[in-house]
Design an enzyme around this catalytic site. Sequence first.
Site, mmCIF file in Angstrom:
data_model
loop_
_atom_site.group_PDB
_atom_site.id
_atom_site.type_symbol
_atom_site.label_atom_id
_atom_site.label_comp_id
_atom_site.label_asym_id
_atom_site.label_seq_id
_atom_site.Cartn_x
_atom_site.Cartn_y
_atom_site.Cartn_z
ATOM 1 N N HIS A 1 38.708 35.999 35.395
ATOM 2 C CA HIS A 1 37.780 36.309 34.318
ATOM 3 C C HIS A 1 38.507 36.588 33.008
ATOM 4 O O HIS A 1 39.645 37.066 32.993
ATOM 5 C CB HIS A 1 36.945 37.543 34.667
ATOM 6 C CG HIS A 1 35.736 37.242 35.487
ATOM 7 N ND1 HIS A 1 34.778 36.329 35.100
ATOM 8 C CD2 HIS A 1 35.318 37.739 36.688
ATOM 9 C CE1 HIS A 1 33.814 36.278 36.013
ATOM 10 N NE2 HIS A 1 34.124 37.110 36.985
ATOM 11 N N CYS B 1 37.663 32.431 30.560
ATOM 12 C CA CYS B 1 36.814 32.374 29.378
ATOM 13 C C CYS B 1 37.494 33.078 28.204
ATOM 14 O O CYS B 1 38.298 33.998 28.382
ATOM 15 C CB CYS B 1 35.480 33.038 29.667
ATOM 16 S SG CYS B 1 34.504 32.132 30.899
#
Length: 322
Positions: free
Chosen positions: A86, A139
């Site tokens: 993440h 991301c």
Amino acid sequence: MVKKAVLIGINYPGTEGELRGCVNDVKRMHRCLVDRFGFSEENITELIDTDKSKIQPTGKNIRQALSELVGSANPGDVLFVHYSGHGVRLPPETGEDDDTGFDECIVPCDMNNITDDEIREIVDKVPEDCSITIVSDSCHSGGLIDATKEQIGESTKKAGKAVKTMETEHEDVRNRVHVVNRSLSLESMINMLKQETGKDDIEVGSIRRSLLHAFGEDASPKVQETEGLKAVTKKQVVRKKDKGILLSGCQTDQTSGDVRTKGQAYGAFSDAIQIILDETKGKKITNKELVLGVRELLEYECYPQQPGLYCSDSNADAPFIC
């Protein structure tokens, strides 16, 4: 010359932010480094969270692995880092100058975030005549090495603009795949931090304070400075040559896909890198050629993310890894 690597794959099992393909990305890159680029097994460190017998990718362990990677390097060594997991984007502190307008962070399994400023400090410790290549399949990964020249991408040109991200999940009917993005909302991050620490009083306005209380001296130096545990230091670094090379899975305001199809799971960016490398059939490919090839492939496969390249002009045209 010695080739050394740190590979970090985090699936966050049992949490609301669970991913499926990150550890697979690391295993695949591990094989690639050994078979294609001639890395020795003893010089590759893996941190994954799906096997308790392995080094766990906590904030403390990741920082230590990266510090040892750079600290043990000699001029001429080849250093490589692959991160799949993440990413989160936090507004900078009031009065802080940042080239993208945000703190881009990678998210360890214990939520002890590592910021772009920390990555920059690690890169600046790389010896002369040595470079470090970082592949970040996460991301908001554009600009993850703070203040690095943008060769391919639009992240630093968008500072202060509104954040645009794709939906959390979507189906690609044409390719029969299910895609979950590798971005954490602040709400999800807070919930996962509550789960990790057992504390229920964490709110949006107190994230840095909560990180400090949870991790103390193991928290990000920026968190410690913000909360007064460390004195704020402004270092003026004169770089004759930026030794960092970042291949990002997307722009700083975009998300990267975690793909699930036919019983397999992988990062869209990591998978595309392997496809392009396979197509070269062992021939050298430059960092710029690789990123442009990956961009073209992901666009053809209808992924909205746009990978980026951040490095000096000379490293843009240098061969990938070797």
